[in-house]
Write a protein that holds these residues in place. Structure first.
Motif, short mmCIF file in Angstrom:
data_model
loop_
_atom_site.label_atom_id
_atom_site.label_comp_id
_atom_site.label_asym_id
_atom_site.label_seq_id
_atom_site.Cartn_x
_atom_site.Cartn_y
_atom_site.Cartn_z
N ASP A 1 0.47 -1.28 0.09
CA ASP A 1 -0.25 -0.63 -0.24
C ASP A 1 0.92 1.57 -0.02
N ASN A 2 0.78 2.22 -0.29
CA ASN A 2 1.44 3.73 -0.67
C ASN A 2 1.29 4.35 0.36
N SER A 3 0.47 4.08 1.92
CA SER A 3 0.43 4.44 2.46
C SER A 3 1.53 3.98 3.88
N VAL A 4 2.41 2.99 3.41
CA VAL A 4 3.40 2.13 4.06
C VAL A 4 4.31 2.85 3.69
N LEU A 5 4.60 2.79 1.91
CA LEU A 5 5.62 4.31 1.67
C LEU A 5 5.77 4.65 2.37
N LYS A 6 4.52 5.57 1.85
CA LYS A 6 4.58 6.91 2.81
C LYS A 6 5.13 7.50 4.30
N ALA A 7 4.58 5.94 4.52
CA ALA A 7 5.20 5.57 6.47
C ALA A 7 6.77 6.21 6.51
N ILE A 8 6.97 4.94 5.37
CA ILE A 8 8.66 4.72 5.49
C ILE A 8 8.93 7.00 5.10
N ASP A 9 8.76 7.39 4.07
CA ASP A 9 8.94 8.33 3.37
C ASP A 9 9.11 9.98 4.67
N LEU A 10 8.28 8.86 5.58
CA LEU A 10 8.64 10.49 6.43
C LEU A 10 9.09 10.04 7.97
N ALA A 11 9.26 8.85 7.58
CA ALA A 11 10.39 8.83 9.11
C ALA A 11 11.57 8.42 8.47
N ILE A 12 12.61 9.02 6.68
CA ILE A 12 13.47 9.27 6.32
C ILE A 12 13.50 10.49 5.76
N PRO A 13 14.37 11.49 7.18
CA PRO A 13 14.46 13.03 5.94
C PRO A 13 15.26 13.08 5.14
N PHE A 14 15.52 12.32 3.79
CA PHE A 14 16.00 12.75 2.13
C PHE A 14 15.10 11.94 1.55
N ALA B 1 9.00 5.97 -6.08
CA ALA B 1 8.71 6.87 -5.88
C ALA B 1 8.07 7.91 -5.04
N CYS B 2 8.18 9.22 -4.47
CA CYS B 2 7.17 9.94 -4.63
C CYS B 2 8.13 11.38 -4.90
N TYR B 3 7.59 12.43 -5.93
CA TYR B 3 8.32 13.43 -5.65
C TYR B 3 8.54 13.97 -4.05
N LYS B 4 9.16 13.95 -3.24
CA LYS B 4 9.14 14.29 -2.32
C LYS B 4 10.14 15.30 -1.59
N ARG B 5 9.66 17.03 -1.32
CA ARG B 5 10.52 18.67 -1.09
C ARG B 5 9.65 18.90 0.21
N LYS B 6 10.78 19.16 0.35
CA LYS B 6 10.61 20.38 1.59
C LYS B 6 9.37 21.25 1.68
N ALA B 7 8.71 20.99 3.04
CA ALA B 7 7.62 22.47 2.42
C ALA B 7 8.62 23.33 3.49
N GLU B 8 7.56 23.98 2.50
CA GLU B 8 7.27 25.77 1.92
C GLU B 8 7.89 26.38 3.39
N ASN B 9 6.71 26.39 4.70
CA ASN B 9 6.85 26.91 5.74
C ASN B 9 7.10 26.48 6.14
N ASP B 10 7.93 25.39 6.46
CA ASP B 10 8.74 24.22 7.75
C ASP B 10 9.92 23.34 6.26
N GLN B 11 10.99 24.18 6.76
CA GLN B 11 12.26 23.60 6.35
C GLN B 11 12.09 22.00 6.73
N SER B 12 12.37 21.68 7.88
CA SER B 12 12.16 20.57 8.83
C SER B 12 11.40 19.25 8.32
N LYS B 13 10.26 20.12 7.48
CA LYS B 13 9.12 19.13 7.27
C LYS B 13 9.35 18.37 5.43
N TRP B 14 8.93 17.15 5.72
CA TRP B 14 8.63 16.99 4.21
C TRP B 14 7.28 16.85 3.53
N VAL B 15 7.62 16.95 1.86
CA VAL B 15 5.75 17.00 1.50
C VAL B 15 5.97 16.20 0.64
#
Length: 228
Positions: free
Chosen positions: A78-91, A109-123
């Motif tokens: 499920d893509n939600s499983v991949l997203k959880a790994i993405d959110l856990a690893i900051p790269f 893969a998703c296109y993963k980028r830093k959030a515009e309003n918070d560079q410590s979070k990923w979108v």
């Protein structure tokens, strides 16, 4: 059918990632933890693609790309499983997903980028999935072996790796983010077309059927423009 991509030996990392670490860093719900238990056998941090391992410079946006190998208990994830790994690893992450037999896999893969309003979070964007490939032990003479694309920096490498996963041709001068947005628009139109086809099939009134067919034709024209 293709083969797994070839990554440089220097980039090998090879560390198992415990599932509880993913739960902890992604704030996983009980339902998501259950999906991990049902679908995921093992998570391996397979490669680190970085300036040190590839000899190309980082950028302000992309310092490293991680290759995470996910071995499944079945054949689907499920893509939600991949997203959880993405959110856990900051790269940014390229997933190498293997079915239970270990003979076939695919990249995701998703296109993963830093959030515009918070560079410590990923979108994370919509997830892209490659075609199925055979493992090294099951290669045929027709298998296409791909190494890493040439790139001037880590950001260009990331864009080119994601472009390989696109099911539509990337337009000249189109960014990967724009290409994914166009893909999402195409997929939304395809769902609408499927719904309209059902309506046309079920409609008994001639005039209404003509109107539905006209709308269906307009939707098909919209898709053709997006695919051009």
């Amino acid at each position: 059918m293709n083969s797994p991509w070839i990554f440089p030996d220097k980039a090998k990392f090879g560390r198992v990632v415990p599932k509880n670490k993913i739960y902890e860093h992604s704030a996983a719900s009980a339902g998501l933890k259950s999906l991990f238990v049902q679908q995921v056998d093992q998570i391996l941090w397979a490669y680190k693609l970085s300036p040190n391992t590839l000899n190309i410079p980082h950028t302000s946006e992309i310092s490293e790309i991680q290759v995470i190998s996910v071995k499944l208990k079945g054949d689907e994830v499920d893509n939600s499983v991949l997203k959880a790994i993405d959110l856990a690893i900051p790269f940014p992450i390229l997933f190498e997903v293997w079915g239970a037999s270990g003979e076939q896999g695919h990249y995701a893969a998703c296109y993963k980028r830093k959030a515009e309003n918070d560079q410590s979070k990923w979108v994370c964007s919509h997830y892209l999935h490659s075609e199925i490939f055979n493992s090294g032990e099951a290669l045929t003479v027709n298998s296409e072996v791909l190494g890493l694309p040439t790139a001037i920096d880590m950001e260009e490498l990331y864009q080119k790796l994601l472009a390989r996963l696109l099911p539509i041709p990337k337009r000249t001068a189109e960014s990967i983010e724009e290409a994914i947005q166009r893909l999402e628009a195409i997929q939304a139109l395809e769902k609408q077309i499927a719904q309209y086809r059902k309506k046309v099939h079920a409609e008994k009134q001639f005039n209404r059927k003509v109107e539905l067919n006209k709308q269906l034709k307009n939707l098909k024209c919209e898709i053709e423009k997006l695919l051009a």
